[in-house]
Design an enzyme around this catalytic site. Structure first.
Site, PDB file in Angstrom:
ATOM      1  CB  ALA A  27       5.683  -9.621   6.302  1.00 46.17           C
ATOM      2  CE  LYS A  63      -0.451   3.326  13.978  1.00 46.29           C
ATOM      3  NZ  LYS A  63      -1.278   2.569  13.040  1.00 46.29           N
ATOM      4  CG  ASP A  81      -4.487   0.326  13.355  1.00 45.33           C
ATOM      5  OD1 ASP A  81      -5.284   1.285  13.235  1.00 45.33           O
ATOM      6  OD2 ASP A  81      -3.277   0.469  13.589  1.00 45.33           O
TER       7      ASP A  81
HETATM    8  P1  ATR Z   1       3.825  -0.775   7.525  1.00 43.68           P
HETATM    9  O1  ATR Z   1       3.993  -0.364   8.951  1.00 43.68           O
HETATM   10  O2  ATR Z   1       2.986   0.155   6.697  1.00 43.68           O
HETATM   11  O3  ATR Z   1       3.384  -2.193   7.375  1.00 43.68           O
HETATM   12  P2  ATR Z   1       6.540  -1.539   6.959  1.00 43.68           P
HETATM   13  O4  ATR Z   1       6.618  -2.187   8.288  1.00 43.68           O
HETATM   14  O5  ATR Z   1       7.670  -0.713   6.466  1.00 43.68           O
HETATM   15  O6  ATR Z   1       5.273  -0.595   6.858  1.00 43.68           O
HETATM   16  O7  ATR Z   1       6.228  -2.691   5.880  1.00 43.68           O
HETATM   17  C1  ATR Z   1       6.051  -2.393   4.542  1.00 43.68           C
HETATM   18  C2  ATR Z   1       5.519  -3.623   3.837  1.00 43.68           C
HETATM   19  O8  ATR Z   1       5.177  -3.292   2.492  1.00 43.68           O
HETATM   20  C3  ATR Z   1       6.508  -4.767   3.748  1.00 43.68           C
HETATM   21  O9  ATR Z   1       5.793  -5.982   3.782  1.00 43.68           O
HETATM   22  C4  ATR Z   1       7.126  -4.537   2.369  1.00 43.68           C
HETATM   23  O10 ATR Z   1       7.688  -5.693   1.777  1.00 43.68           O
HETATM   24  P3  ATR Z   1       9.221  -6.128   2.113  1.00 43.68           P
HETATM   25  O11 ATR Z   1       9.186  -6.786   3.452  1.00 43.68           O
HETATM   26  O12 ATR Z   1       9.583  -7.063   1.020  1.00 43.68           O
HETATM   27  O13 ATR Z   1      10.025  -4.857   2.090  1.00 43.68           O
HETATM   28  C5  ATR Z   1       5.912  -4.113   1.615  1.00 43.68           C
HETATM   29  N1  ATR Z   1       6.190  -3.353   0.376  1.00 43.68           N
HETATM   30  C6  ATR Z   1       6.639  -2.098   0.278  1.00 43.68           C
HETATM   31  N2  ATR Z   1       6.728  -1.716  -1.026  1.00 43.68           N
HETATM   32  C7  ATR Z   1       6.315  -2.777  -1.757  1.00 43.68           C
HETATM   33  C8  ATR Z   1       6.161  -3.024  -3.162  1.00 43.68           C
HETATM   34  N3  ATR Z   1       6.449  -2.090  -4.075  1.00 43.68           N
HETATM   35  N4  ATR Z   1       5.692  -4.227  -3.552  1.00 43.68           N
HETATM   36  C9  ATR Z   1       5.381  -5.167  -2.635  1.00 43.68           C
HETATM   37  N5  ATR Z   1       5.511  -5.005  -1.297  1.00 43.68           N
HETATM   38  C10 ATR Z   1       5.966  -3.816  -0.866  1.00 43.68           C
END
Ligand code: ATR
Length: 272
Positions: free
Chosen positions: A127, A65, A101
Site C-alpha cells: 500500500a 517522485k 509505472d
Molecule cells: P514503495 O514506494 O516502494 O511502495 P513504501 O511507500 O515505503 O515503498 O511502501 C513499502 C510497502 O512495502 C508497504 O506496503 C509496506 O508495508 P507496511 O505498510 O506494512 O509497512 C511493504 N513492506 C515492506 N516490507 C515488507 C515485508 N517484509 N513484508 C510485507 N510488506 C512489506
C-alpha cells in the site's frame, strides 16, 4: 540534439540511460539520455539547470517522485491518481508531469506475458507508492475484482476507499484476511524483497493457471517468486519487463513513437 535524463539519488546503477539509448537507436530519434545525480536537498535546482541547458524531459526515480509531482505545472490523470511523477516533459506551455509505472506493468502483464487482467481476480500486495501507482491502470483494465492487501491492513483499507469512486470498488485488507481466497493475478508491490523477504501470506492464494508478478527484479528469482512457486503459482515474472515498458511509455510521451521493447528487454535480461 534533444537532451533527456533520469534524475535520482543514487543514480549510477540506473538502467534507464541504456534503455533509452537503445530506443533512440532503434527508432532513429536523435537524442541523448544521461544519468543525473541530484543532491537530496536540490531536486528543483538540478531540474531547472537541466532545463535551462536545453533539457526536454526527465525520468524521475527514488527519492524524488513526490517532489517531481509538485514541480509539474500540469498532470496526466494517471499521475494524479498515482500522486507521484516519474516522467517530466518540458514544453512551451510548461512542465507536464506523467506517471508511466502503472501503464508499464499492465503492458508487461497483458502484452509481453500474454496474461489478461480483464475479468480476472487480481490481488495487489502493498500500500505504498508502488502499489498506489498501479491501482488506476488495474481498474481501467476491468478485472473481475481487485483486492489490495497490506501488512498494515488499515493502509490497504484507506487506499481501497480512495479508489472507490468508480463502478469497480477495490477491497482493502490485511494479509491474514486473504485466507480461503484465491486469485488469478498476484502482484507484489511491497518492498519486502529489498530485505530479502517475501510477504507473509496465507497458503492457497494461487488459482490454477495464476500469475505471480514481482515489481522487483534481480539476477534470479526474487524471494516473492520463490515463495509463489512453492505455493503453486503457475507462472512467475519479475519487474524487469515493467522497467522497460514504463520507459517505452515515457519515450512515447516525449517522442510520439512507441519503441519495440522485446529486443531491449532481452538485452537487459542477458546483462543481469
Ligand atoms: P514503495 O514506494 O516502494 O511502495 P513504501 O511507500 O515505503 O515503498 O511502501 C513499502 C510497502 O512495502 C508497504 O506496503 C509496506 O508495508 P507496511 O505498510 O506494512 O509497512 C511493504 N513492506 C515492506 N516490507 C515488507 C515485508 N517484509 N513484508 C510485507 N510488506 C512489506
Amino acid at each position: 540534439m534533444d537532451r533527456y535524463a533520469v534524475i535520482g539519488n543514487p543514480i549510477a546503477h540506473s538502467k534507464s540511460p541504456r534503455i533509452h539509448t537503445l530506443f533512440a537507436a532503434q527508432t532513429g530519434q536523435a537524442l541523448s539520455y544521461e544519468a543525473l545525480l541530484a543532491p537530496l536537498d536540490a531536486f528543483v535546482a538540478t531540474v531547472e539547470a537541466f532545463r535551462a541547458a536545453g533539457g526536454r524531459g526527465l525520468n524521475v526515480t527514488v527519492p524524488f517522485k513526490l517532489e517531481a509531482f509538485d514541480f509539474a505545472d500540469r498532470h496526466t490523470p494517471r499521475a494524479l491518481a498515482a500522486g507521484a511523477v516519474n516522467t517530466l516533459a518540458f514544453g512551451p506551455d510548461g512542465v507536464l508531469g506523467d506517471n508511466t509505472d502503472g501503464a508499464g506493468i499492465l503492458r508487461d502483464i497483458t502484452v509481453n506475458l500474454g496474461c489478461p487482467v480483464a475479468g480476472r481476480r487480481v490481488l495487489l500486495l502493498g500500500a505504498g507508492g508502488a502499489a498506489r501507482g498501479t491501482i488506476l491502470p488495474l481498474l481501467d483494465a476491468q478485472p473481475a475484482s481487485l483486492t489490495i492487501a497490506n501488512r498494515t491492513a488499515v493502509k490497504a483499507a484507506e487506499l481501497a476507499d480512495e479508489f472507490s469512486t468508480g463502478p469497480l470498488r477495490p477491497l482493502g485488507c490485511g494479509f491474514a484476511d486473504l485466507a480461503g481466497q484465491d486469485f488469478d493475478v498476484v502482484i507484489n508491490a511491497t518492498s519486502a524483497s529489498l530485505s530479502d523477504a517475501a510477504p507473509d501470506l496465507p497458503a492457497g492464494l494461487y488459482a490454477p493457471g495464476s500469475l505471480a508478478y514481482d515489481m522487483m527484479y534481480g539476477k534470479g528469482d526474487t524471494p516473492f517468486m520463490r515463495a509463489a512457486r512453492e505455493q503453486g503459482a503457475a507462472r512467475l515474472a519479475d519487474g524487469l519487463g515493467m522497467l522497460v515498458e514504463q520507459a517505452a511509455e515515457s519515450f512515447l510521451l516525449w517522442r510520439d513513437v512507441r519503441p519495440a521493447t522485446a529486443p531491449v528487454l532481452a538485452e537487459l535480461r542477458a546483462a543481469l
